[in-house]
Design an enzyme around this catalytic site. Structure first.
Site, PDB file in Angstrom:
ATOM      1  N   ASN A 141       0.814  -1.204   0.000  1.00 16.19           N
ATOM      2  CA  ASN A 141       0.000   0.000   0.000  1.00 16.19           C
ATOM      3  C   ASN A 141       0.850   1.257   0.000  1.00 16.19           C
ATOM      4  O   ASN A 141       0.556   2.210  -0.700  1.00 16.19           O
ATOM      5  CB  ASN A 141      -0.890  -0.030   1.247  1.00 16.19           C
ATOM      6  CG  ASN A 141      -2.082   0.876   1.101  1.00 16.19           C
ATOM      7  OD1 ASN A 141      -2.817   0.759   0.136  1.00 16.19           O
ATOM      8  ND2 ASN A 141      -2.250   1.781   2.025  1.00 16.19           N
ATOM      9  N   SER A 182       7.142  10.921   6.587  1.00 16.08           N
ATOM     10  CA  SER A 182       6.629  11.002   7.943  1.00 16.08           C
ATOM     11  C   SER A 182       7.755  11.148   8.937  1.00 16.08           C
ATOM     12  O   SER A 182       8.845  10.610   8.739  1.00 16.08           O
ATOM     13  CB  SER A 182       5.855   9.728   8.267  1.00 16.08           C
ATOM     14  OG  SER A 182       5.577   9.665   9.647  1.00 16.08           O
ATOM     15  N   TYR A 227       4.992   1.012   9.650  1.00 16.89           N
ATOM     16  CA  TYR A 227       4.575   2.225   8.946  1.00 16.89           C
ATOM     17  C   TYR A 227       5.780   3.124   8.701  1.00 16.89           C
ATOM     18  O   TYR A 227       6.050   3.544   7.566  1.00 16.89           O
ATOM     19  CB  TYR A 227       3.514   2.979   9.763  1.00 16.89           C
ATOM     20  CG  TYR A 227       3.251   4.377   9.259  1.00 16.89           C
ATOM     21  CD1 TYR A 227       2.621   4.588   8.034  1.00 16.89           C
ATOM     22  CD2 TYR A 227       3.638   5.498   9.989  1.00 16.89           C
ATOM     23  CE1 TYR A 227       2.382   5.872   7.553  1.00 16.89           C
ATOM     24  CE2 TYR A 227       3.406   6.781   9.516  1.00 16.89           C
ATOM     25  CZ  TYR A 227       2.778   6.960   8.306  1.00 16.89           C
ATOM     26  OH  TYR A 227       2.559   8.221   7.826  1.00 16.89           O
ATOM     27  N   LYS A 254       7.799   4.141   4.967  1.00 15.79           N
ATOM     28  CA  LYS A 254       8.094   5.515   4.556  1.00 15.79           C
ATOM     29  C   LYS A 254       9.606   5.717   4.394  1.00 15.79           C
ATOM     30  O   LYS A 254      10.066   6.379   3.458  1.00 15.79           O
ATOM     31  CB  LYS A 254       7.556   6.506   5.591  1.00 15.79           C
ATOM     32  CG  LYS A 254       6.038   6.515   5.683  1.00 15.79           C
ATOM     33  CD  LYS A 254       5.421   7.103   4.433  1.00 15.79           C
ATOM     34  CE  LYS A 254       3.996   7.550   4.633  1.00 15.79           C
ATOM     35  NZ  LYS A 254       3.442   8.128   3.404  1.00 15.79           N
ATOM     36  N   LYS A 300     -10.663   9.879  11.337  1.00 14.25           N
ATOM     37  CA  LYS A 300      -9.512   9.034  11.689  1.00 14.25           C
ATOM     38  C   LYS A 300      -9.694   8.268  12.993  1.00 14.25           C
ATOM     39  O   LYS A 300      -8.871   7.428  13.336  1.00 14.25           O
ATOM     40  CB  LYS A 300      -8.230   9.879  11.768  1.00 14.25           C
ATOM     41  CG  LYS A 300      -7.783  10.398  10.410  1.00 14.25           C
ATOM     42  CD  LYS A 300      -6.466  11.152  10.480  1.00 14.25           C
ATOM     43  CE  LYS A 300      -5.307  10.217  10.755  1.00 14.25           C
ATOM     44  NZ  LYS A 300      -4.005  10.861  10.450  1.00 14.25           N
TER      45      LYS A 300
END
Length: 337
Positions: free
Chosen positions: A96, A120, A143, A147, A184
């Protein structure tokens, strides 16, 4: 000439929708909004925005790679990603975040299209310095790792790039808060949760101290989403500026300061004057709860963007402090109940 399209991915999300709104405010409406349509409720973020089309992210990448958008696009602002830091499915996260971004980067370079993307501050992980250099990058979750890996590819590309290559700019967002994030849920900003807590219970709860910090004294670089959108538009206007840039205020502020700003802004709506932290504590508007076991060793107690590179690139606008940004945000939330 023909007006070209601007593509915004993650367009119905938090930062994406703020970018769409900021583009609208300067008269840009030929926007192709791309997002994951499985999360239908996010469309609310775009209700007051002007766009040309809204595409699902899977269908979009197929059409992009099949040549449907060749020669018709000025810029891609790639904000779409799975940003749940607790997501443990590494395969999903890499497909993704990493592969999708890579496919778009390749297309933009071939087409000579500006490519602005969301990196990020999670790439820094447990680091104590926040400079855009390999030495300070140590992501704590998959995550942050997805990045980080993409940033590494971008660095290789920028090192190899000749003068005629188009812009690649990555933005390491720090703790962003502000309008259009309510979808969120638990991943929304602390400022959002403080507001709702205060409305529901008349008080805001903060973690007790950890890592040598006093109660509520852990500090983060909290950056207002309006400023994040402004940075994106600045780079859109300066296609000669490529690189990876921190986007924070450059000034860490404590959770105590964030909570006090929220409580004071909420109380201001009732015509009450601002009070200092100790008074708010005494009156029970702010209270401390034990630091969660599950977060020990996985928690950033201090983040502060080094803005040297951003300033060198020519971005010289000031960033809102927590006091300024939270006041604006609380007024917005109050209007959008």
């Amino acid at each position: 000439g023909v007006t070209m399209y601007t593509i915004v991915t993650g367009a119905a999300g938090f930062i994406g929708s703020n970018i769409v709104k900021a583009l609208n405010e300067r008269g840009v409406t030929k926007i192709i909004a791309v997002d994951n349509l499985k999360r239908a409720e996010k469309f609310k973020n775009l209700v007051d925005c002007e766009i040309a089309d809204y595409l699902d992210k899977e269908g979009f990448i197929e059409r992009l790679l099949a040549g449907h958008f060749d020669g018709a696009v000025d810029a891609v602002l790639h904000q779409g990603a799975c940003s749940d830091t607790m997501e443990m499915d590494g395969h999903y996260m890499m497909e993704n975040n990493f592969r999708y971004s890579l496919a778009m980067l390749d297309w933009c370079q071939e087409q000579k299209v500006q490519f602005l993307y969301a990196s990020s501050a999670a790439t820094y992980g447990g680091s104590s310095e926040f400079r855009e250099e390999r030495a300070f990058e140590a992501p704590l979750n998959v995550y942050g790792y997805s990045k980080f890996l993409f940033d590494q590819i971008v660095r290789q590309r920028l090192a190899e790039a000749q003068g005629d290559n188009s812009q690649i700019a990555g933005f390491r967002y720090f703790n962003v808060y502000g309008p259009r994030e309510s979808h969120k849920g638990r991943m929304a900003s602390v400022a959002f949760h403080h507001y709702n807590q205060f409305r529901a219970e008349g008080k805001v709860k903060l973690f007790e101290g950890c890592d040598g910090y006093g109660n509520g004294e852990q500090k983060r670089d909290f950056v207002y989403v309006g400023d994040v959108a402004k940075v994106n538009l600045f780079f859109l206007d300066h296609p000669d500026q490529s690189g990876i840039f921190n986007v924070g205020t450059g000034r860490a502020q404590s959770f105590n300061e964030l909570a006090a700003a929220n409580v004071n802004s909420c109380r201001a709506l009732q015509g009450k004057s601002a009070e200092p932290l100790d008074a708010l504590l005494k009156k029970g508007f702010i209270e401390y709860i034990p630091f969660p076991e599950a977060l020990k060793g996985k928690y950033q107690s201090f983040t502060q963007a080094d803005l040297s590179k951003l300033r060198q690139a020519g971005y010289d606008a000031p960033f809102a402090s927590v006091e300024e940004g939270v006041a604006q945000y609380v007024q917005w939330l109050n209007r959008h109940v």
